[in-house]
Motif scaffolding. Structure first.
Motif, PDB file in Angstrom:
ATOM      1  N   THR A  25       0.839  -1.207   0.000  1.00 18.70           N
ATOM      2  CA  THR A  25       0.000   0.000   0.000  1.00 18.70           C
ATOM      3  C   THR A  25       0.869   1.250   0.000  1.00 18.70           C
ATOM      4  N   SER A  26       1.904   1.278   0.858  1.00 22.96           N
ATOM      5  CA  SER A  26       2.701   2.525   0.912  1.00 22.96           C
ATOM      6  C   SER A  26       3.488   2.685  -0.380  1.00 22.96           C
ATOM      7  N   ARG A  27       3.904   1.565  -0.994  1.00 18.62           N
ATOM      8  CA  ARG A  27       4.625   1.674  -2.287  1.00 18.62           C
ATOM      9  C   ARG A  27       3.708   2.316  -3.322  1.00 18.62           C
ATOM     10  N   LEU A  28       2.459   1.863  -3.340  1.00 22.89           N
ATOM     11  CA  LEU A  28       1.515   2.429  -4.309  1.00 22.89           C
ATOM     12  C   LEU A  28       1.285   3.904  -4.015  1.00 22.89           C
ATOM     13  N   LEU A  29       1.065   4.226  -2.724  1.00 21.88           N
ATOM     14  CA  LEU A  29       0.725   5.612  -2.369  1.00 21.88           C
ATOM     15  C   LEU A  29       1.894   6.554  -2.573  1.00 21.88           C
ATOM     16  N   THR A  30       3.123   6.029  -2.478  1.00 25.47           N
ATOM     17  CA  THR A  30       4.270   6.952  -2.613  1.00 25.47           C
ATOM     18  C   THR A  30       4.794   6.977  -4.052  1.00 25.47           C
ATOM     19  N   THR A  31       4.722   5.877  -4.768  1.00 25.19           N
ATOM     20  CA  THR A  31       5.333   5.891  -6.114  1.00 25.19           C
ATOM     21  C   THR A  31       4.366   6.401  -7.180  1.00 25.19           C
ATOM     22  N   LEU A  32       3.082   6.301  -6.918  1.00 23.73           N
ATOM     23  CA  LEU A  32       2.145   6.681  -7.986  1.00 23.73           C
ATOM     24  C   LEU A  32       1.631   8.095  -7.779  1.00 23.73           C
ATOM     25  N   SER A  33       1.395   8.746  -8.898  1.00 22.17           N
ATOM     26  CA  SER A  33       0.765  10.073  -8.793  1.00 22.17           C
ATOM     27  C   SER A  33      -0.700   9.878  -8.413  1.00 22.17           C
ATOM     28  N   LEU A  34      -1.314  10.953  -7.976  1.00 28.91           N
ATOM     29  CA  LEU A  34      -2.731  10.850  -7.607  1.00 28.91           C
ATOM     30  C   LEU A  34      -3.529  10.374  -8.813  1.00 28.91           C
ATOM     31  N   GLN A  35      -3.174  10.858 -10.002  1.00 30.36           N
ATOM     32  CA  GLN A  35      -3.909  10.479 -11.223  1.00 30.36           C
ATOM     33  C   GLN A  35      -3.800   8.959 -11.441  1.00 30.36           C
ATOM     34  N   GLN A  36      -2.578   8.424 -11.259  1.00 24.37           N
ATOM     35  CA  GLN A  36      -2.390   6.976 -11.466  1.00 24.37           C
ATOM     36  C   GLN A  36      -3.166   6.183 -10.417  1.00 24.37           C
ATOM     37  N   LEU A  37      -3.182   6.696  -9.164  1.00 22.63           N
ATOM     38  CA  LEU A  37      -3.937   6.007  -8.099  1.00 22.63           C
ATOM     39  C   LEU A  37      -5.423   5.991  -8.451  1.00 22.63           C
ATOM     40  N   VAL A  38      -5.896   7.120  -8.992  1.00 19.06           N
ATOM     41  CA  VAL A  38      -7.313   7.192  -9.409  1.00 19.06           C
ATOM     42  C   VAL A  38      -7.551   6.181 -10.525  1.00 19.06           C
ATOM     43  N   LEU A  39      -6.622   6.113 -11.489  1.00 16.91           N
ATOM     44  CA  LEU A  39      -6.771   5.187 -12.625  1.00 16.91           C
ATOM     45  C   LEU A  39      -6.829   3.742 -12.138  1.00 16.91           C
ATOM     46  N   ASN A  40      -6.090   3.461 -11.064  1.00 14.39           N
ATOM     47  CA  ASN A  40      -6.069   2.077 -10.541  1.00 14.39           C
ATOM     48  C   ASN A  40      -7.124   1.842  -9.476  1.00 14.39           C
ATOM     49  N   GLY A  41      -8.036   2.818  -9.340  1.00 13.58           N
ATOM     50  CA  GLY A  41      -9.159   2.598  -8.421  1.00 13.58           C
ATOM     51  C   GLY A  41      -8.798   2.712  -6.957  1.00 13.58           C
ATOM     52  N   LEU A  42      -7.592   3.242  -6.649  1.00 12.90           N
ATOM     53  CA  LEU A  42      -7.148   3.302  -5.243  1.00 12.90           C
ATOM     54  C   LEU A  42      -7.363   4.673  -4.633  1.00 12.90           C
ATOM     55  N   ALA A  43      -7.884   5.615  -5.436  1.00 17.00           N
ATOM     56  CA  ALA A  43      -8.103   6.977  -4.905  1.00 17.00           C
ATOM     57  C   ALA A  43      -9.302   7.591  -5.616  1.00 17.00           C
ATOM     58  N   ILE A  44      -9.911   8.580  -4.946  1.00 16.14           N
ATOM     59  CA  ILE A  44     -11.006   9.354  -5.552  1.00 16.14           C
ATOM     60  C   ILE A  44     -10.649  10.824  -5.354  1.00 16.14           C
ATOM     61  N   ASN A  45     -10.581  11.578  -6.464  1.00 14.02           N
ATOM     62  CA  ASN A  45     -10.220  13.004  -6.292  1.00 14.02           C
ATOM     63  C   ASN A  45     -11.365  13.896  -6.777  1.00 14.02           C
ATOM     64  N   ASN A  46     -11.093  15.199  -6.801  1.00 16.44           N
ATOM     65  CA  ASN A  46     -12.098  16.191  -7.235  1.00 16.44           C
ATOM     66  C   ASN A  46     -13.398  16.116  -6.430  1.00 16.44           C
ATOM     67  N   ILE A  47     -13.196  16.062  -5.092  1.00 18.54           N
ATOM     68  CA  ILE A  47     -14.364  16.106  -4.210  1.00 18.54           C
ATOM     69  C   ILE A  47     -14.155  17.243  -3.212  1.00 18.54           C
ATOM     70  N   HIS A  48     -15.255  17.652  -2.547  1.00 21.54           N
ATOM     71  CA  HIS A  48     -15.101  18.703  -1.522  1.00 21.54           C
ATOM     72  C   HIS A  48     -16.036  18.417  -0.350  1.00 21.54           C
ATOM     73  N   LEU A  49     -15.761  19.080   0.801  1.00 16.97           N
ATOM     74  CA  LEU A  49     -16.507  18.821   2.033  1.00 16.97           C
ATOM     75  C   LEU A  49     -17.845  19.549   1.977  1.00 16.97           C
ATOM     76  N   GLU A  50     -18.925  18.804   2.114  1.00 19.44           N
ATOM     77  CA  GLU A  50     -20.262  19.417   2.121  1.00 19.44           C
ATOM     78  C   GLU A  50     -20.783  19.606   3.547  1.00 19.44           C
ATOM     79  N   ASN A  51     -20.517  18.606   4.429  1.00 23.37           N
ATOM     80  CA  ASN A  51     -21.103  18.713   5.766  1.00 23.37           C
ATOM     81  C   ASN A  51     -20.382  17.786   6.738  1.00 23.37           C
ATOM     82  N   ILE A  52     -20.462  18.136   8.041  1.00 26.62           N
ATOM     83  CA  ILE A  52     -19.992  17.235   9.109  1.00 26.62           C
ATOM     84  C   ILE A  52     -21.162  17.092  10.078  1.00 26.62           C
ATOM     85  N   ARG A  53     -21.531  15.848  10.449  1.00 20.10           N
ATOM     86  CA  ARG A  53     -22.655  15.681  11.378  1.00 20.10           C
ATOM     87  C   ARG A  53     -22.360  14.526  12.332  1.00 20.10           C
TER      88      ARG A  53
END
Ligand SMILES: Nc1ncnc2c1ncn2[C@@H]1O[C@H](COP(=O)(O)OP(=O)(O)OP(=O)(O)O)[C@@H](O)[C@H]1O
Length: 684
Positions: free
Chosen positions: A24-52
């Motif tokens: 996991t740390s190899r993936l998180l450190t060697t891959l760019s966020l875009q590559q992590l998204v491509l491999n299904g390991l990350a989700i980007n372009n989101i923002h905080l709507e609420n905390i409850r």
């Protein structure tokens, strides 16, 4: 024996955890966020709507898509129940003010992040249940216009297995617990052949003889393994057995566990219409429960207490106020008040929880959840408290053995009966380790495997021999190769074909017997070098795909669709994730056939479709077939279809790869399937 067993698993688990964290740390450190998204390991372009506020004082963070970029959340392979990190993308903050002072809570210099469990998820919103005391950091995320989440390792499960194994090793020579004595080979198994407790009357009139035999044996014995090949009704049998035990022992309590939430939620769902609901209790993180089962959830039931509800509302109000506080000190005071309320809330909820557990008769949870604080708190007041009598472990072959020990150790000296259900010829537990065959063997050898080795007469194993899923032609090879030819196809399924489906066109050549919809078994043989495989560089896990096979899959789908076979009836499976990704892009994105399910074998475990197309991918001059050799994985793949199995693959590669199972399968198919020889020119 317990010490050797514990020592063996402790060393294997610690190796597995290191491998998992390292990968996991190899993936998180060697891959760019875009590559992590491509491999299904990350989700980007989101923002905080609420905390409850959520259950048991948890806090929920609600995230939505960043509408400036896309209207939907790209979910990748991240699913409900995963543990994730939430971080701000490295862009400017929303406010004009200088970048915020990094709160001292942040995990490493400069990296602001929270961690939590995915509670709810759809294309428009992700709800994350935050781990304890992250409120302050979480509220700073309002000032970022772009956040992303990363899938991480769930180290809690490793810690729980390790502490269980340490407790197992501490047992003295004479272990009191009868069930544990079986598992540590300290007690011979002598089947109770008396039928005294037999079920006189079965609630379910449709049970077949093998299912009735298994149920009666489990009622009369203290150790039973119900071996259910695909579609033979393990769950169907288990539901009847639970009803029988409830009737015969109304004052006793049953603990039902499984390796995954979905495995136990399926049982709970099937029990709900049959058992008084106040007797059913689901323990586990609400994030991971099926919506239909949440009403049995301990967390939600414990919230019904009005005082508890009032305190939660008070907490919510304070959280909303917190958002408006500018001054860091005021915010800190506000959170301290929230902490006090949450402490009071927890105390009250534990009292409610204890009452709910005592009132229940069937407690359902995962193997990891079985040692939860709520359940074990009852022994704190009275160590001899009789909480359970029977332990049922479902899908035992998908669990690592140390996981199965968690309920046995957490509730030692409680159980007088152990029932295991599963099939050791389907997918073994997922093991991350690749560099140590001994560790792989230790963790892939399930409790099912070890018990039938310890007790070679297998008197406690009851085999379900009638399957209700597959056309018998599809069933034949799996039965011969994995179940000693003992499987029978029930008359209701033995000759089922696609053409029997409503509205499936009787094509103009319907008298022609080899029209696709009348064939249960089709093989597109891609032998030769016209359909070579390709290594997929984009996905780090070194996966592979085969464009020629994808073209054949597309053509077969179009033939099915032209016969009016519904999309929902079609499933496409490949053992290779890259092939799955490429097929999704073509069939979902380009052809817009989004109701055709496309997944790896693991994603189809326990599922079925009318027609399954299996793309094998491997085709190279060295006849290497990689992990196609895992016969249990292929056994799952070829036993998913009800009416038609279509294989796309290189028969010669299977016959020359040196693997006996693959050689037998391809030779059997050459004799029994409708084999076709596609020409690459037809697809270019
Ligand atoms: N005795 C029976 N009579 C009629 N239908 C049955 C019988 N037993 C099982 N079935 C049917 O067979 C199908 C499979 O049953 P079930 O889901 O219990 O199997 P399973 O073994 O849990 O599944 P898997 O194949 O994933 O292992 C279900 O549709 C069920 O209704």
């Amino acid at each position: 024996m317990n010490k050797e067993l514990a020592a063996k698993f402790l060393s294997s688990i610690s190796h597995e955890r290191e491998q998992d964290i390292e990968m996991t740390s190899r993936l998180l450190t060697t891959l760019s966020l875009q590559q992590l998204v491509l491999n299904g390991l990350a989700i980007n372009n989101i923002h905080l709507e609420n905390i409850r506020s959520g259950l048991i004082g948890k806090l929920y963070m609600e995230l939505g898509p960043n509408l400036e970029i896309n209207d939907k959340i790209q979910r990748g392979d991240i699913k409900i129940g995963d543990i994730v990190l939430i971080r701000p993308a490295k862009t400017k903050t929303k406010t004009k003010a200088k970048a915020k002072k990094v709160p001292e809570d942040s995990s490493e210099e400069g990296q602001v992040e929270c961690s939590g469990v995915i509670y709810k998820m759809n294309d428009n919103q992700i709800t994350i249940a935050l781990e304890e005391s992250q409120e302050v950091v979480a509220t700073t995320f309002y000032s970022y216009n772009k956040l992303y989440i990363l899938k991480t390792t769930n180290t809690i499960t490793y810690k729980r297995m390790e502490s269980t194994m340490r407790k197992l090793s501490e047992f003295g020579s004479l272990i009191q617990d009868k069930i544990i004595q079986y598992l540590t080979n300290e007690r011979p198994f002598i089947p109770n052949t008396s039928q005294s407790q037999n079920a006189g009357f079965f609630q379910n009139p449709n049970l077949n003889d093998s299912q009735k035999t298994a149920i009666n044996f489990a009622i009369n014995n203290d150790l039973t393994i119900i071996h259910g090949p695909p579609g033979t009704g393990k769950t169907f049998t288990l539901i009847e057995l639970i009803q029988q035990l409830l009737t015969k022992q109304p004052e006793k309590r049953i603990l039902i566990c499984g390796p995954s939430n979905i495995s136990v939620d399926t049982i709970l769902e099937r029990l709900t219409p049959l058992v008084p609901n106040n007797l059913l209790l689901r323990i586990g993180h609400p994030a991971r429960l099926l919506d239909s089962n949440k009403r049995h959830s301990l967390d939600i039931l414990s919230k019904k207490n009005t005082i508890v509800k009032d305190i939660s509302h008070e907490i919510d109000k304070l959280i909303q106020e917190n958002k408006k506080l500018k001054n860091y000190k005021q915010r800190r005071e506000n959170w301290n008040e929230i902490k006090l309320l949450r402490k009071d809330l927890k105390k009250r909820e534990f009292k409610t929880i204890k009452d709910l557990i005592i009132q229940s008769r069937i407690v359902v949870t995962t193997l990891h959840g079985s040692s939860s604080r709520e359940l074990c708190s009852l022994y704190r007041d009275d160590p001899d408290f009789k909480l359970f009598d029977t332990l049922i472990i479902d899908e035992v072959s998908q669990a690592m053995e140390p996981q199965c020990w968690i309920p046995l150790i957490a509730h030692q000296n409680q159980f007088s009966k152990l029932i295991l259900t599963g099939d050791n010829k389907q997918l073994p537990p997922t093991i991350k380790t690749e560099d140590d065959q001994k560790v792989i063997h230790n963790l892939e050898t399930t409790l099912f495997d070890r018990l039938i080795k310890n007790f070679p007469k297998r008197e406690m194993v009851k085999f379900l021999n009638v399957q209700y899923r597959m056309n018998e032609k599809i069933m034949e090879f799996p039965s011969q190769s994995m179940y000693h030819g003992k499987l029978l196809a029930d008359v209701t399924v033995a000759n089922r074909l696609l053409i029997d489906l409503p509205n499936v066109d009787v094509t103009p050549f319907d008298d022609d017997d080899d029209v696709d919809t009348k064939l249960p078994l089709i093989w597109y043989d891609t032998q030769g070098d016209e359909f070579p495989e390709t290594a997929d560089g984009a996905t780090i896990l070194g996966s592979k795909y085969n464009e020629g096979e994808i073209a054949i899959v597309k053509e077969h789908i179009q033939s099915l669709r032209s016969s009016n076979v519904p999309q929902e009836s079609i499933g496409i499976i490949s053992p290779y994730s890259a092939q799955v990704s490429h097929m999704k892009r073509l069939i979902h994105d380009e052809l817009k056939l989004t109701d055709i399910e496309i997944s790896t074998v693991d994603g189809f475990q326990g599922r079925e479709k009318d027609v399954v197309i299996l793309s094998l991918v491997r085709s190279n001059e060295k006849f290497e077939v990689g992990f196609l050799k895992e016969e249990r994985r292929l056994n799952v793949a070829m036993t998913r279809p009800r009416r038609q199995l279509v294989v796309v693959g290189n028969i010669e590669a299977l016959q020359r790869c040196g693997n006996k199972y693959l050689k037998n399968w391809s030779e059997w198919c050459e004799e029994n399937a409708d084999v076709r020889y596609p020409n690459i020119d037809d697809y270019l």
